[in-house]
Design an enzyme around this catalytic site. Structure first.
Site, mmCIF file in Angstrom:
data_model
loop_
_atom_site.group_PDB
_atom_site.id
_atom_site.type_symbol
_atom_site.label_atom_id
_atom_site.label_comp_id
_atom_site.label_asym_id
_atom_site.label_seq_id
_atom_site.Cartn_x
_atom_site.Cartn_y
_atom_site.Cartn_z
ATOM 1 N N GLU A 158 5.887 -4.879 -1.722
ATOM 2 C CA GLU A 158 5.353 -4.976 -3.088
ATOM 3 C C GLU A 158 5.607 -6.360 -3.705
ATOM 4 O O GLU A 158 6.306 -6.504 -4.706
ATOM 5 C CB GLU A 158 5.934 -3.861 -3.970
ATOM 6 C CG GLU A 158 5.505 -2.478 -3.516
ATOM 7 C CD GLU A 158 5.987 -1.359 -4.418
ATOM 8 O OE1 GLU A 158 5.384 -0.268 -4.387
ATOM 9 O OE2 GLU A 158 6.972 -1.561 -5.160
ATOM 10 N N GLU A 314 2.059 3.816 0.791
ATOM 11 C CA GLU A 314 3.029 4.670 0.098
ATOM 12 C C GLU A 314 2.300 5.638 -0.823
ATOM 13 O O GLU A 314 1.335 5.270 -1.495
ATOM 14 C CB GLU A 314 4.001 3.844 -0.758
ATOM 15 C CG GLU A 314 5.035 3.051 0.000
ATOM 16 C CD GLU A 314 6.019 2.374 -0.949
ATOM 17 O OE1 GLU A 314 6.212 2.881 -2.087
ATOM 18 O OE2 GLU A 314 6.580 1.332 -0.573
#
Length: 692
Positions: A158, A314
């Site tokens: 991320e 995810e």
């Protein structure tokens, strides 16, 4: 475009199903690895993302490396037919590094250096951090780049954030010098003559700061562009030692839901495959369907970044622990939300996390394996059942999305709109506006790509470009060619206002779009929350846009425009500009360009785009859909796979046309009639591509 793409990895040419796995947290208990492998096979999981935050376990002290635990994990995976996306651990640095080399820690916009802690608290420009990263990644590559269990590299985690340290300030100045060449050019582009802020030496230029310069919009825009470029440079720095050992292994970096801080279109160019992390807040009133629309938009955005299948890296198999309300998924929602990603182009369904952490900030975040440690839970059963479903969808793998509609969504424009200090500083709602336009296509069952100004528009019949505030001359010319060649453009208020430097276009808004739209804009009236105006359709509009109501409310923004070559289809209902154009159409070449001068209230957009799609020859996937039911399609050259999804908590019936359908899961043949969808139910239907 109908085609079949090759699998993400030839090692695992099926739908990937798995989770983030953190065996480094469980080294004290060797039994956990064997139990996890047993459970992975029960859950029909075939891939794990491993070692994402494992730097301390891999290098517990500077220069002392320990790969034994990771060897055991990957070797056991290989023996059991389980695969891994192997992560570089740079998302969080070890404590010893922060202590010995404080320069690796980020400096905030307030010019204060952070303490050790959190994630992504590191400077991409730091020579020490770059050196330590290169050493770690080289060792990972030497040891695992040809390991039979490794299917690809998961770079960091991320990516995001910025640093304002001296290294980054110098890098910013060099970036600007390369872009502008001279201070004269920079001062003109940033319009620094305003407030007498002209720069006379490169050393005077700094990043925006809360206690310094933050009102020069061109500077703010360039800083955001620089942060993206610096992040990409660091990604490529991470990738270099990995590529040297095995250039064939694919690499990705997991992106985030509509993340504002980085231009994902630029970042996607250096990714082999796009992956992203999706965490909807399901079952949230008053608009429970809003989450389905929002995440459908995101799926289409991430698919469109490379115009090929992507990865859901995810998601949560149950709940999160960081949302305002971390709500459980109701029965059926896990399957529905996972297959929604597949419907829009995902080749994977992966979770955070495999096994719940015992401590720290995510110990209550959802996981496939709960603290109880066994398979006898509702969540585990949901995951296992989905795994069986994915194993049965092999024929869908690699198929594409054949969209005839494109919606423009651009990071430069997004940044500029939100920095504009214009008509509504309490909220101009750019993202919500784009999704409001997208929702109409979602409700109609019409697939859409999410494109940027640099994308090729060939093959699209309709392009919607809401609030194209930052519009370059090149973008204006591209849209003009698109319309001249027979395309249909749907534009809106607050478009064509500034150029790439955030300087206002002179000679009349909408600047480069003025000719194609056939209007010019004089003023913008901003409405208070709760205040309304309206659009009254002219009698002549029925011949151009059949099916629209006579009148629609409008809110927030009302642009006062003059029709030049455009035909007026609708006028304002109220206020001192009642009777002035609110909706126009301009014929140019073989196509048409529509302009909506005000933010219309629902149900305008569904009616409007249904009429435009009919005119453009864009057909819905199914003839009619009940509220809350979505249909998306993936196509090969010969077959089309329709995912019919019910986002309602009650049963819905969907009418099929007279084509022959095959239920991909059951094999049942269907022709016409009613298709029943259970609460949060999904049916996957195959049909022949017309003309095949």
């Amino acid at each position: 475009m109908r085609k079949r793409f090759p699998p993400i990895s030839d090692k695992l040419p099926v739908f990937m199903h798995g989770a983030d796995y953190n065996p480094d947290q469980w080294q004290h208990d060797p039994h956990v690895l064997e139990e996890d492998i047993r459970l992975m096979k029960l859950a029909h999981c075939n891939v794990m993302s491993v070692a994402i935050f494992a730097w301390s376990a891999l290098e517990p002290e500077e220069g002392r490396f320990d790969f034994g635990w990771l060897d055991r994990v990957l070797d056991r995976f290989a023996e059991e037919g389980i695969f891994a996306w192997l992560a570089t651990p740079t998302g969080a640095r070890p404590t010893w590094m922060s202590h010995q080399y404080p320069e690796v820690l980020r400096v905030g916009a307030n010019r204060v250096r952070n303490l050790h802690g959190m994630r992504h608290n590191h400077c991409y420009s730091s020579p020490v951090y770059r050196e330590k990263t290169a050493i770690m990644n080289a060792k990972l590559a030497e040891r695992y780049a040809h390991h039979p269990a490794v299917v690809g590299w998961h770079i960091s985690n991320e990516l995001g954030g910025d640093c304002h340290c001296p290294y980054c300030q110098e890098a910013f100045r060099l970036w600007l010098q390369k872009k502008y060449g001279s201070l004269e050019a920079l001062n003109l582009a940033w319009w620094t003559s305003f407030w007498s802020h002209t720069y006379t030496d490169w050393a005077q230029v700094e990043s925006p700061a809360p206690h310094g310069e933050r009102m020069v919009h061109g500077q703010n825009l360039d800083w955001k562009r620089f942060v993206t470029d610096q992040t990409i440079k660091f990604y490529m720095h991470e990738l270099e030692p990995l590529r040297k050992v095995n250039p064939e292994l694919p690499a990705t970096a997991n992106l985030m839901d509509l993340f504002e801080g980085l231009d994902y279109r630029k970042l996607a160019k250096v990714l082999d495959v796009v992956s992203w992390d999706a965490y909807p807040t399901w079952h949230q009133p008053p608009d429970e369907l809003g989450q389905a629309v929002h995440f459908a938009f995101n799926h289409d955005l991430f698919r469109s970044l490379k115009h090929k299948p992507f990865m859901l890296m995810e998601s949560t198999p149950s709940l999160t622990n960081w949302q305002a309300v971390s709500k459980l998924k109701k029965p059926g929602m896990h399957r529905l939300s996972s297959l929604q990603a597949v419907a829009h182009g995902s080749e994977t369904v992966q979770y955070f996390q495999w096994r719940k952490s015992r401590g720290s900030s995510e110990k209550f975040h959802g996981a496939v394996v709960d603290h109880v440690g066994h398979e006898h839970t509702r969540v585990f059963r949901d995951v296992a059942e989905l795994g069986e479903t994915l194993e049965g969808l092999h024929e869908v793998l690699g198929t594409s999305t054949d969209a005839k509609v494109a919606i423009m969504f651009d990071w430069d424009n997004r940044w500029a709109v939100k920095d504009a200090q214009g008509p509504r500083n309490m909220g101009i709602h750019y993202e919500n506006t784009v999704i409001q336009h997208y929702r109409a296509f979602w409700e109609l069952g019409i697939p859409a790509d999410i494109v940027g100004p640099e994308d090729d528009l060939t093959g699209y019949k309709l392009v919607a470009a809401p609030m194209l505030y930052l519009c370059t001359q090149e973008t204006g010319e591209k849209l003009e060619r698109f319309v001249r060649d027979g395309g249909m453009l749907a534009s809106t208020y607050w478009s064509g206002i500034v150029d790439e430097h955030d300087l206002c276009h002179l000679g009349g808004f909408p600047g480069p779009l003025r000719k194609v739209l056939g209007i010019w804009a004089e003023e913008m009236d901003a409405l208070y929350d709760g205040e309304q105006n309206g659009i009254v359709l002219q009698p002549s509009s029925a011949g151009v846009l059949p099916g629209l109501a006579e009148e629609y409310d409008s809110v927030q923004l009302c642009e006062l425009v003059h029709a030049e070559t455009a035909e007026v289809l609708g006028v304002y209902r109220d206020d001192f500009y009642a009777g002035r154009p609110a909706l126009t159409v301009n014929k140019l070449g073989q196509g048409r360009a529509y302009y909506l001068a005000t933010r219309a209230a629902d149900p305008f957009y569904r009616d409007y785009y249904q009429a435009l799609c009919r005119e453009a020859g864009v057909e819905p996937l199914l003839p009619a859909l009940p509220e809350g039911v979505s249909v998306q399609a993936r196509s090969s050259e010969t077959e089309e796979y329709l995912f019919v999804m019910n986002f309602n908590g009650t049963v819905r019936q969907v009418m099929l046309d007279q084509q022959t359908y095959r239920d991909v899961e059951s094999g049942e043949t269907l022709r016409g009639g009613s298709l029943e969808l259970s609460a949060y139910g999904v049916r996957i239907l195959a049909r022949q591509v017309q003309g095949k």
